[in-house]
Design a protein around this motif. Structure first.
Motif, PDB file in Angstrom:
ATOM      1  N   VAL A 111       0.864  -1.182   0.000  1.00 51.36           N
ATOM      2  CA  VAL A 111       0.000   0.000   0.000  1.00 51.36           C
ATOM      3  C   VAL A 111       0.897   1.227   0.000  1.00 51.36           C
ATOM      4  CG1 VAL A 111      -1.769   1.282   1.236  1.00 51.36           C
ATOM      5  CG2 VAL A 111      -1.809  -1.224   1.245  1.00 51.36           C
ATOM      6  N   ARG A 160      -5.015   7.168  -2.844  1.00 51.53           N
ATOM      7  CA  ARG A 160      -5.783   5.934  -2.625  1.00 51.53           C
ATOM      8  C   ARG A 160      -5.269   5.171  -1.408  1.00 51.53           C
ATOM      9  NH1 ARG A 160      -6.206   0.796  -6.826  1.00 51.53           N
ATOM     10  NH2 ARG A 160      -7.548  -0.504  -5.493  1.00 51.53           N
ATOM     11  N   GLY A 161      -3.942   4.986  -1.340  1.00 48.40           N
ATOM     12  CA  GLY A 161      -3.378   4.255  -0.210  1.00 48.40           C
ATOM     13  C   GLY A 161      -3.576   4.982   1.098  1.00 48.40           C
ATOM     14  N   MET A 194      -7.171   4.666   2.217  1.00 45.27           N
ATOM     15  CA  MET A 194      -7.445   3.293   2.646  1.00 45.27           C
ATOM     16  C   MET A 194      -7.028   3.092   4.112  1.00 45.27           C
ATOM     17  SD  MET A 194      -5.933  -0.252   1.042  1.00 45.27           S
ATOM     18  CE  MET A 194      -6.421   0.267  -0.610  1.00 45.27           C
ATOM     19  N   THR A 198      -9.108   5.097   6.616  1.00 45.21           N
ATOM     20  CA  THR A 198     -10.383   4.436   6.894  1.00 45.21           C
ATOM     21  C   THR A 198     -10.209   3.377   7.978  1.00 45.21           C
ATOM     22  OG1 THR A 198     -11.127   4.800   4.623  1.00 45.21           O
ATOM     23  CG2 THR A 198     -12.269   3.103   5.891  1.00 45.21           C
TER      24      THR A 198
END
Length: 501
Positions: free
Chosen positions: A380, A386-387, A390, A393
């Protein structure tokens, strides 16, 4: 007596310019009437050993007088080195251990900063080698020992540690070259001349100074000022610590409160103080040591590393800033940070609500399905949007932490640990302190946590069998044995030795 070459060994890690330093010495020698030769033996990766660069210098005029070119050695031999340059304190210790540093001959120039080895970092306990002991051994072994924090000096001058070592070598006065000849060598290199000369100059003066060693003990630090938080709920927790607990333990308690607010929330920090209030009420803790040790270790245990915590730490701005600083990223350069993630089934179950997590662990088909999709890890890139999102989250899931299977298990163990301390303290406060310190076995994440927890359960089972009859020194020996060996063989040997297996 035949003229001997000047023999110089350089021990440096990757990226520290050890090869550049060796080339500087060779270039300086060749420019000033010496035959020179350099060789290198690469070290093992992942900080288990540095590369050894070896330089020999022989006067060209003497070679002509001899009528033959000298045969120069390819590697340093124990007891046959004039100068050892070490870019880190452990590497100086390795040079002493190899016999490269001798009392009658060798000038040792080394940085006092530490870059911890894999063995030190992977130890279950505090595996760090005592830096002061390393310095004492080096002092006894060398004819002369010049040392200071060369990494800090390089950072202050915007250069690299090789330039600092070069300056310290010049300041030591052990080579037949002037300061001007040293500086001319840097200028001939043509790369990073200005910062390298700045680093060289400061190191030269440090090496020439009377107090070239660093003081054995640092001056006592002034006590930290009392925190004055603006948030009323945080202020209330601070006031509770200052009013309800003895002053010797307040520093530990305030740090625990700060850590647990950051880890979870205000209520969680309040639970920490509730638990500590019960410990403070115990009889037998006359010097307050049990309260301090429990405060420290309870804060560590309550902030255990789960997936949400790991994701949170990996996506903090302070971490990005630290990585950028360590990588020396310049304006306009792009930094990519890749994280290798390989969650096991157990970690996945532990992040779920307790009931669902237990069901998944005990259900053969769903379990095999999840294990199939988690066989391989994935990379990641947290520096990408995006990473980053992620992992943020995952980090946000901490709000549901107290409903998870991991929290239920850790909370149960914490309560059992506290109950054991409370049960022993009135009769045997020293033993209670040793039990409190057994929390050191429970740490880390994934496999590290699993091994530590296994050893902790083994030690606590021995305490349960022996009861208050077990001596504090025996429990300390069991704990140290568990920390010394991740496989548990030393712990089992200690248990057998005390008939506690």
């Amino acid at each position: 007596m035949r003229t001997q070459p000047i023999k110089i060994a350089i021990l440096a890690m990757g990226g520290e310019g050890g090869g550049v330093l060796a080339d500087w010495i060779v270039d300086m020698g060749e420019a000033n009437g010496y035959l020179a030769q350099t060789t290198s033996v690469p070290g093992v990766a992942q900080r288990t050993g540095a590369t050894i660069y070896y330089v020999e210098l022989y006067p060209e005029a003497q070679a002509e007088a001899d009528g033959a070119r000298p045969v120069l050695a390819l590697m340093p031999l124990p007891g046959d080195v004039d100068v050892v340059l070490a870019s880190e304190l452990m590497e100086a210790g390795r040079a002493v251990q190899r016999g490269l540093v001798t009392r009658d001959r060798t000038t040792l120039v080394a940085s006092t900063h530490r870059v911890y080895s894999i063995a030190e970092k992977s130890a279950l306990g505090d595996g760090r080698v005592d830096s002061s002991e390393l310095q004492k051994h080096a002092e006894r072994a060398a004819k002369r020992f010049i040392r200071f924090d060369m990494a800090q000096a390089a950072e202050a001058s915007g250069s690299v540690i090789s330039a600092v070592l070069f300056g310290a070598l010049a300041g030591a006065g052990v080579l037949p070259f002037s300061r001007a000849q040293f500086e001319a060598t840097i200028e001939r290199g043509g790369v990073g001349v200005k910062p390298s000369l700045k680093a060289f100059g400061s190191a030269y003066l440090r090496a020439q100074g009377e107090g070239e060693g660093e003081p054995e003990t640092a001056a006592a630090e002034a006590p930290a000022p009392a925190p004055e938080p603006r948030h009323p709920a945080v202020r209330a927790l601070v006031d509770r610590v200052q009013q309800k607990f003895p002053s010797p333990a307040q520093q530990f308690l305030l740090e625990g409160v700060r850590r647990l607010i950051d880890y979870q929330d205000l209520d969680y920090a309040g639970l920490y103080l509730d638990r500590m209030a019960a410990i403070a009420a115990l009889a037998g803790d006359d010097d307050g040591r049990l309260l301090r040790e429990t405060a420290r270790h309870l804060a560590l245990w309550m902030s255990y590393e789960d997936t949400a915590r790991v994701a949170d730490l990996k996506t903090r701005s302070t971490r990005f800033d630290r990585v950028r600083g360590e990588a020396r990223v310049q304006d306009g350069q792009v930094l990519a940070i890749n994280e290798y993630m390989h969650p096991r089934l157990q970690e996945i179950c532990e992040t779920l609500p307790a009931g669902i997590g237990r069901w998944l662990m005990d259900s053969p088909l769903p379990r095999r399905l999840v294990e199939h999709f988690t066989q391989k890890g994935r990379v990641v890139q947290t520096s990408s949007l995006r990473g980053y999102l992620m992992l943020r989250t995952v980090a946000a899931c901490k709000r549901w932490r107290r409903s998870t299977l991991r929290y239920a298990e850790e909370n149960r163990r914490i309560e059992e640990w506290l109950a054991r301390i409370a049960g022993i303290a009135p009769r045997h406060p020293e033993l209670a302190i040793e039990i409190a310190q057994c929390q050191r076995l429970v740490k880390g994440y994934s496999d590290t946590h699993e091994r530590g927890l296994r050893n902790y359960d083994t030690v606590m089972a021995a305490v349960q069998r022996a009861g208050a009859a077990i001596a504090p020194a025996t429990l300390r020996e069991l704990r140290d044995a568990a920390l010394a060996d991740e496989h548990g063989s030393k712990l089992q040997a200690a248990l057998a030795r005390h008939a506690l297996a």
